[in-house]
Write a protein that holds these residues in place. Structure first.
Motif, PDB file in Angstrom:
ATOM      1  N   ASN A 311      14.575   7.043   8.095  1.00  0.00           N
ATOM      2  CA  ASN A 311      13.208   6.562   7.842  1.00  0.00           C
ATOM      3  C   ASN A 311      12.530   7.366   6.737  1.00  0.00           C
ATOM      4  N   VAL A 312      12.799   8.660   6.681  1.00  0.00           N
ATOM      5  CA  VAL A 312      12.245   9.472   5.589  1.00  0.00           C
ATOM      6  C   VAL A 312      12.817   9.019   4.261  1.00  0.00           C
ATOM      7  N   THR A 313      14.111   8.766   4.233  1.00  0.00           N
ATOM      8  CA  THR A 313      14.754   8.296   3.001  1.00  0.00           C
ATOM      9  C   THR A 313      14.170   6.962   2.560  1.00  0.00           C
ATOM     10  N   ARG A 314      13.917   6.078   3.520  1.00  0.00           N
ATOM     11  CA  ARG A 314      13.333   4.769   3.190  1.00  0.00           C
ATOM     12  C   ARG A 314      11.928   4.934   2.613  1.00  0.00           C
ATOM     13  N   ALA A 315      11.146   5.855   3.183  1.00  0.00           N
ATOM     14  CA  ALA A 315       9.790   6.083   2.675  1.00  0.00           C
ATOM     15  C   ALA A 315       9.819   6.657   1.266  1.00  0.00           C
ATOM     16  N   VAL A 316      10.760   7.565   1.002  1.00  0.00           N
ATOM     17  CA  VAL A 316      10.873   8.145  -0.339  1.00  0.00           C
ATOM     18  C   VAL A 316      11.345   7.092  -1.337  1.00  0.00           C
ATOM     19  N   ARG A 317      12.300   6.258  -0.943  1.00  0.00           N
ATOM     20  CA  ARG A 317      12.831   5.233  -1.857  1.00  0.00           C
ATOM     21  C   ARG A 317      11.770   4.198  -2.214  1.00  0.00           C
ATOM     22  N   LEU A 318      10.918   3.845  -1.226  1.00  0.00           N
ATOM     23  CA  LEU A 318       9.854   2.867  -1.485  1.00  0.00           C
ATOM     24  C   LEU A 318       8.651   3.486  -2.163  1.00  0.00           C
ATOM     25  N   VAL A 351       7.654  11.426  -2.915  1.00  0.00           N
ATOM     26  CA  VAL A 351       7.183  10.079  -2.582  1.00  0.00           C
ATOM     27  C   VAL A 351       6.167   9.603  -3.619  1.00  0.00           C
ATOM     28  N   ILE A 352       5.278  10.501  -3.989  1.00  0.00           N
ATOM     29  CA  ILE A 352       4.254  10.139  -4.982  1.00  0.00           C
ATOM     30  C   ILE A 352       4.901   9.853  -6.336  1.00  0.00           C
ATOM     31  N   LYS A 353       5.883  10.696  -6.734  1.00  0.00           N
ATOM     32  CA  LYS A 353       6.556  10.475  -8.014  1.00  0.00           C
ATOM     33  C   LYS A 353       7.312   9.151  -8.030  1.00  0.00           C
ATOM     34  N   THR A 354       7.948   8.834  -6.923  1.00  0.00           N
ATOM     35  CA  THR A 354       8.675   7.557  -6.838  1.00  0.00           C
ATOM     36  C   THR A 354       7.713   6.386  -6.931  1.00  0.00           C
ATOM     37  N   GLY A 355       6.575   6.495  -6.242  1.00  0.00           N
ATOM     38  CA  GLY A 355       5.578   5.436  -6.321  1.00  0.00           C
ATOM     39  C   GLY A 355       5.046   5.263  -7.732  1.00  0.00           C
ATOM     40  N   ILE A 356       4.810   6.385  -8.429  1.00  0.00           N
ATOM     41  CA  ILE A 356       4.328   6.301  -9.815  1.00  0.00           C
ATOM     42  C   ILE A 356       5.394   5.681 -10.716  1.00  0.00           C
ATOM     43  N   ARG A 357       6.676   6.025 -10.480  1.00  0.00           N
ATOM     44  CA  ARG A 357       7.747   5.450 -11.291  1.00  0.00           C
ATOM     45  C   ARG A 357       7.833   3.940 -11.087  1.00  0.00           C
ATOM     46  N   ILE A 358       7.692   3.494  -9.832  1.00  0.00           N
ATOM     47  CA  ILE A 358       7.744   2.055  -9.551  1.00  0.00           C
ATOM     48  C   ILE A 358       6.566   1.340 -10.210  1.00  0.00           C
ATOM     49  N   ILE A 359       5.393   1.967 -10.152  1.00  0.00           N
ATOM     50  CA  ILE A 359       4.203   1.357 -10.772  1.00  0.00           C
ATOM     51  C   ILE A 359       4.363   1.290 -12.276  1.00  0.00           C
ATOM     52  N   SER A 360       4.918   2.345 -12.894  1.00  0.00           N
ATOM     53  CA  SER A 360       5.085   2.353 -14.347  1.00  0.00           C
ATOM     54  C   SER A 360       6.084   1.301 -14.814  1.00  0.00           C
ATOM     55  N   LEU A 361       7.078   0.993 -13.957  1.00  0.00           N
ATOM     56  CA  LEU A 361       8.028  -0.060 -14.299  1.00  0.00           C
ATOM     57  C   LEU A 361       7.447  -1.451 -14.079  1.00  0.00           C
ATOM     58  N   SER A 362       6.497  -1.556 -13.147  1.00  0.00           N
ATOM     59  CA  SER A 362       5.920  -2.866 -12.826  1.00  0.00           C
ATOM     60  C   SER A 362       4.748  -3.237 -13.743  1.00  0.00           C
ATOM     61  N   LYS A 374      -3.141   2.176  -4.458  1.00  0.00           N
ATOM     62  CA  LYS A 374      -1.777   1.806  -4.091  1.00  0.00           C
ATOM     63  C   LYS A 374      -1.023   2.956  -3.421  1.00  0.00           C
ATOM     64  N   LEU A 375      -1.264   4.178  -3.900  1.00  0.00           N
ATOM     65  CA  LEU A 375      -0.526   5.328  -3.367  1.00  0.00           C
ATOM     66  C   LEU A 375      -1.273   6.058  -2.252  1.00  0.00           C
ATOM     67  N   HIS A 376      -2.473   5.582  -1.908  1.00  0.00           N
ATOM     68  CA  HIS A 376      -3.271   6.182  -0.827  1.00  0.00           C
ATOM     69  C   HIS A 376      -3.573   7.650  -1.121  1.00  0.00           C
ATOM     70  N   LEU A 377      -4.010   7.912  -2.361  1.00  0.00           N
ATOM     71  CA  LEU A 377      -4.364   9.277  -2.758  1.00  0.00           C
ATOM     72  C   LEU A 377      -5.844   9.535  -2.476  1.00  0.00           C
ATOM     73  N   ASP A 378      -6.237  10.807  -2.678  1.00  0.00           N
ATOM     74  CA  ASP A 378      -7.593  11.201  -2.277  1.00  0.00           C
ATOM     75  C   ASP A 378      -8.650  10.717  -3.260  1.00  0.00           C
ATOM     76  N   SER A 379      -8.442  10.969  -4.557  1.00  0.00           N
ATOM     77  CA  SER A 379      -9.466  10.637  -5.541  1.00  0.00           C
ATOM     78  C   SER A 379      -8.803  10.318  -6.881  1.00  0.00           C
ATOM     79  N   GLU A 380      -9.611   9.798  -7.826  1.00  0.00           N
ATOM     80  CA  GLU A 380      -9.078   9.484  -9.149  1.00  0.00           C
ATOM     81  C   GLU A 380      -8.722  10.752  -9.918  1.00  0.00           C
ATOM     82  N   GLU A 381      -9.476  11.840  -9.699  1.00  0.00           N
ATOM     83  CA  GLU A 381      -9.180  13.089 -10.393  1.00  0.00           C
ATOM     84  C   GLU A 381      -7.803  13.624 -10.000  1.00  0.00           C
TER      85      GLU A 381
END
Length: 480
Positions: A311-318, A351-362, A374-381
């Protein structure tokens, strides 16, 4: 009346079977004593290895028969021997009718190999019976006994004894008091060129430091001490496993990955090493994720109870930070039991880096606010900081417009203009070189004595054929 007679016959049969098992165990242990005596006289450790091969089944038999070990101690030691009193106090006394008459043996000096092996059997028996306080008291006595001996035929036995000494300290939670004795034993074994004991104590010290979270001391020990090359595969596998854990905690993931793979390869491929292989595989999965790689699916299919790591691997991959938080909270107890919770917690950045990579490709262009949502982060800064760090680390090819607050991906035309092919090729070269070196080390070469014997046998066979040719008159054909 018939039932009563049947019950009596069954009791007599059970007593006869128990007596037969009892005598067989006595004979088995006494045969081990004879092998240890041969090892002491001939300085051949193969006899000790043969004794240790039968130690596992013997251990289970001793746990089921409480009278065997007291009988052995009573028959082995004279009445005035100092070791007899405390050993019988720990394992229990035996009735006089159950002891055998061995006065001829009591008059002889007991071989140190036999004496230390009896103490080892007592340690194993007390551990299986969960008599930890008695075992702890016996361990202090055994340490003093080992200091009084200086024989190379005791090396394998001492390595085993040290393991059970540290095991009882670990079960009692007394990890600090044994360190001075371990360091003293390591110095003594190194000076005596005792390979097996040196390797065993190094692994025990590393385990002690890791359990106490003294990573700096463990790293200093690895730097100051040279692990013996000719140690057994089980000790080498354990040493590489601890090296992998130390390097992973110190953020050296590439070295940690090499060490954990070596530990899995060196581990004995038996059912007894199943737990170790599972622990090493779990650590390997976490290290691969920390390196930015995704483990193969067959790794999770080959082993059981790997659901948390799947499950951790799945979360990191997604790249799903919310899913990763849920998995981490749900399986927190499992990760702590495996001592991998700290390493798994570090995967949040991956996980955050993978999400950013997916967003940059999309998206070729996307606002930082949408990335934050999309990444459920705290703030824009914080999102801007994370994206800029990903760009600096080479995770994505993009630029940030700080004034308008968006990220624009760069169009990647040629993958060979990046460092990715070079990195992949370098990893494959390192893997092939390490595989070649390990294969060369694992090869077995014949001794010089064996070569001479083969040459002599060949020469003798040629002489016999020549004599036969002379007798039969076919000398000319033989010479041709």
């Amino acid at each position: 009346m018939a039932d009563t007679k049947a019950d009596v016959l069954m009791k007599d049969t059970e007593e006869e079977v128990n007596a037969s098992v009892f005598q067989d165990l006595i004979h088995e242990i006494e045969s081990s004593f004879s092998l240890l005596g041969k090892a002491a006289s001939s300085f051949d450790n193969r006899y000790i290895s043969k004794v240790f091969r039968d130690l596992g089944p013997l251990r289970r038999k001793l746990a089921n028969n409480d009278k065997v070990l007291p009988t052995i101690i009573t028959n082995l030691y004279p009445a005035n021997h100092p070791s007899r009193e405390y050993l019988l106090r720990f394992v229990g006394n035996v009735e006089k009718s159950e002891s055998m008459d061995v006065e001829s043996e009591n008059g002889q000096a007991i071989v140190p190999e036999v004496e230390l092996y009896v103490h080892l059997l007592a340690q194993v028996y007390l551990l299986d019976k969960e008599k930890l306080s008695e075992l702890n008291e016996l361990s202090d006595i055994v340490i003093g006994l080992m200091k009084s001996f200086n024989r190379r035929s005791l090396d394998f036995i001492q390595a085993k004894v040290w393991f059970y000494v540290c095991r009882v300290k670990e079960l009692l939670g007394d990890l600090y008091t044994i360190r001075p004795e371990l360091l003293y034993g390591l110095r003594t074994a190194t000076l005596r060129h005792d390979i097996e004991t040196t390797a065993s104590i190094i692994t025990l010290l590393l385990r002690n430091y890791l359990l106490c979270h003294d990573i700096n001391q463990a790293s200093n020990l690895v730097e100051k001490v040279e692990f013996p090359e000719n140690a057994g595969n089980a000790l080498v596998a354990r040493y590489y496993y601890y090296l992998a854990r130390i390097n992973a905690i110190q953020l050296d993931y590439s070295t940690a990955h090499e060490c954990v793979i070596a530990a899995i390869r060196k581990a004995p491929q038996t059912h007894l090493a199943k737990g170790f292989i599972q622990s090493a595989t779990k650590l390997s999965i976490v290290i691969e994720l920390l390196m930015g790689d995704i483990p193969a699916l067959k790794v999770f299919k080959e082993h059981q109870n790997f659901e948390p790591y799947f499950n951790v691997t799945r979360a990191v991959r997604l790249g799903d930070l919310k899913l990763f938080g849920e998995v981490l909270k749900k399986y927190e107890t499992n990760f702590k039991n495996d001592d991998n919770f700290t390493l798994v917690s570090r995967l949040r950045q991956n996980v955050i880096k993978t999400g950013i990579r997916i967003i940059s490709l999309s998206y070729s262009k996307i606002s930082l606010k949408d990335i934050c949502i999309k990444l459920h982060l705290d703030s824009e800064e914080s999102t801007e900081y994370i994206v800029s760090k990903a760009i600096r680390d080479g995770v994505i090819e993009a630029t940030i417009n700080h004034q308008k607050g968006y990220m624009q991906s760069n169009e990647l035309l040629d993958v060979y203009s990046t460092k990715l092919p070079q990195t992949e090729f370098d990893q494959r070269i390192k893997f092939c070189l390490s595989l070649h070196n390990e294969s060369v080390k694992a090869m077995r070469y014949p001794n010089d004595n064996d070569k001479q014997n083969v040459t002599k046998e060949v020469e003798a066979s040629e002489e016999i054929e020549l004599l036969k040719a002379i007798e039969e008159g076919d000398l000319d054909d033989f010479m041709d």
